[in-house]
Design an enzyme around this catalytic site. Structure first.
Site, PDB file in Angstrom:
ATOM      1  CG  LEU A  97     -14.128  72.161  34.898  1.00 29.79           C
ATOM      2  CD1 LEU A  97     -13.339  73.198  35.696  1.00 29.79           C
ATOM      3  CD2 LEU A  97     -14.916  72.833  33.783  1.00 29.79           C
TER       4      LEU A  97
ATOM      5  CG  HIS B  41     -23.350  59.247  40.995  1.00 27.58           C
ATOM      6  ND1 HIS B  41     -23.227  59.753  39.726  1.00 27.58           N
ATOM      7  CD2 HIS B  41     -23.817  57.979  40.841  1.00 27.58           C
ATOM      8  CE1 HIS B  41     -23.608  58.841  38.840  1.00 27.58           C
ATOM      9  NE2 HIS B  41     -23.959  57.750  39.491  1.00 27.58           N
TER      10      HIS B  41
ATOM     11  CG  ASP C  94     -23.843  65.809  36.204  1.00 28.38           C
ATOM     12  OD1 ASP C  94     -22.597  65.824  36.179  1.00 28.38           O
ATOM     13  OD2 ASP C  94     -24.511  64.756  36.264  1.00 28.38           O
TER      14      ASP C  94
ATOM     15  N   GLY D 172     -23.788  61.545  29.631  1.00 28.08           N
ATOM     16  CA  GLY D 172     -23.453  62.939  29.920  1.00 28.08           C
ATOM     17  C   GLY D 172     -23.958  63.918  28.895  1.00 28.08           C
TER      18      GLY D 172
END
Ligand SMILES: [Zn+2]
Ligand SMILES: [Zn+2]
Length: 439
Positions: free
Chosen positions: A68, A184, A310, A329
């Site tokens: 976020l 991760h 993700d 991303g």
């Protein structure tokens, strides 16, 4: 008192109750208060009506893995914009990763997230705390303090969990709170400078590759440490056939491990990088068709427990550069269901399996600390998602609620669309075609 809402004539699918039938559902005072079959109507009379004919009505989706960006990177996303994007994607509970600035490695920052989520968020936000102080991998964060403040897991996501000794300590220590350590999995020595999956295509494009082994080495290490300590391990964004094999064998041995896969790793291959689309640059990278088949098989035999987005928003400027300099991303909330439904239409996943992996299974990993999630059982918080499984639409990033428009799916046609989202009894998103009638 607020008026109740009746969701009428939808196909109610709730895997937690083995439910798949046409009927209606009443929401009152923020909770599921009544379920009826066929044309049955509830005993009380004071309610508004949402006609859900032709729609699937299921528990609100739960995302165990998103970013976020607040505090620290508000130009990429905020809790306000991110939770609105989640609502548009059908998510009613989202778990945010702690790689903010400052990171969520102490009580104050976790409290900040919780209060922002209450004042500005439209869906439930559950924070994930850091494994190590400052995400530096040197010293454990105050895990007890984070757990008592409401962290639902620990992760240094963005970075792999620190050295093996710290990972061992984290897994051992987290047993006291029965919370998972989310890793991760990336061996940084093998991924340095890597841009995409390592293979023929990376060679052709002249981009440095990220080999499958970089993920699998860390998955194997973490599984060994989970076995050693008895701690709960959760593997973030699984992408390779080899990782799926390792997790499957670990589960057979009784090691406490769960795993997730993202919509993009299930539906897109490394070929998306041809043309140097920076919006297809993601870590771990998009892999091959063979890996996708192994991941789908893993979902179907429960080696892979859940689907998590993700969601990783970036600004346009961040991605508008040479491939090598672009950040990793994909902005994932608003396309998740539409892209995942392609697997249902192709008969690779059943609708019930897909819904389970987005609702009941992530709820099981989170536990009951925040009430009964991932179910339409009477008395549970009214988190409900309505979607049209067959509606075709074109991804238009200009209407995204997320500040991150970084998706390789821009302009693509998807089949399956979220039509309304109800979070804790409140209608937090609805498509323009959905009308609520007062009665
Ligand atoms: Zn990650
Ligand atoms: Zn992440």
């Amino acid at each position: 008192m607020k008026k109740s809402l009746l969701i009428q004539n939808g196909r109610t699918i709730d895997p937690s109750q083995g439910l798949d039938e046409t009927g209606s559902l009443l929401i009152a005072e923020g909770k599921i208060s009544w379920l009826g079959k066929g044309k049955e109507t509830p005993p009380q009379a004071d309610y508004d009506v949402l006609n859900a004919q032709g729609l699937i009505v299921c528990p609100g989706f739960i995302d165990l893995h998103c970013h976020l960006r607040q505090p620290g990177f508000e130009e990429k996303e905020t809790i306000a914009s991110g939770t609105r994007a989640a609502a548009r994607g059908g998510f009613t509970t989202i778990c945010c990763m702690p790689n903010t600035e400052p990171p969520l490695d102490n009580q104050t920052t976790v409290e900040y997230i919780k209060s922002k989520a209450t004042s500005e968020g439209v869906v439930r936000v559950l924070p994930i705390g850091c494994i190590s102080k400052g995400r530096k991998g040197e010293e454990l964060a105050e895990m007890g303090e984070l757990a008592s403040t409401g962290a639902i897991a620990f992760s240094d996501d963005g970075e792999p969990a620190p050295n093996s000794h710290i990972m061992r300590q984290a897994l051992a220590y987290s047993r006291a709170f029965d919370l998972p350590i989310i890793d991760h999995c990336e061996d940084k020595a093998l991924t340095e400078g890597g841009q995409m999956n390592e293979g023929v295509i990376s060679t052709k494009l002249g981009l440095r590759g990220i080999p499958s082994a970089a993920e699998e080495i860390m998955v194997a290490r973490d599984l060994a440490l989970a076995q050693l300590t008895g701690g709960r391990l959760h593997i973030a964004h699984t992408t390779t056939e080899g990782s799926v094999d390792l997790i499957r064998r670990a589960k057979e041995k009784g090691i406490r491990v769960t795993a997730e896969v993202t919509p993009h790793h299930l539906t897109l291959t490394e070929e998306r990088v041809i043309g140097y689309d920076t919006n297809a640059k993601v870590n771990p990278p998009l892999r091959t068709e063979r890996d996708i088949q192994a991941l789908i098989q893993g979902l179907n035999d429960n080696t892979i427990d859940i689907i998590a987005t993700d969601h990783a928003p970036h600004t346009e400027a961040d991605k508008l550069c040479e491939f090598a300099f672009a950040p990793f991303g994909i902005s994932g909330f608003e396309t998740a269901l539409g892209s995942l439904m392609s697997l249902v239409h192709d008969k690779q996943l059943t609708l019930v399996t897909l819904i389970t992996k987005l609702t009941g299974e992530p709820a099981r990993i989170i536990g009951n600390k925040y009430g009964k999630l991932g179910t339409l059982a009477i008395g549970a918080p009214a988190d409900v998602t309505l979607f049209d499984p067959a509606l075709e639409w074109v991804v238009d990033t200009r209407v995204f609620a997320s500040k991150g428009r970084n998706t390789p799916l821009a302009g693509e046609r998807l089949k399956g669309k979220v039509m309304a989202t109800i979070s804790q009894g409140k209608l937090v998103y609805k498509d323009d075609s959905i009308k609520v009638k007062e009665r």
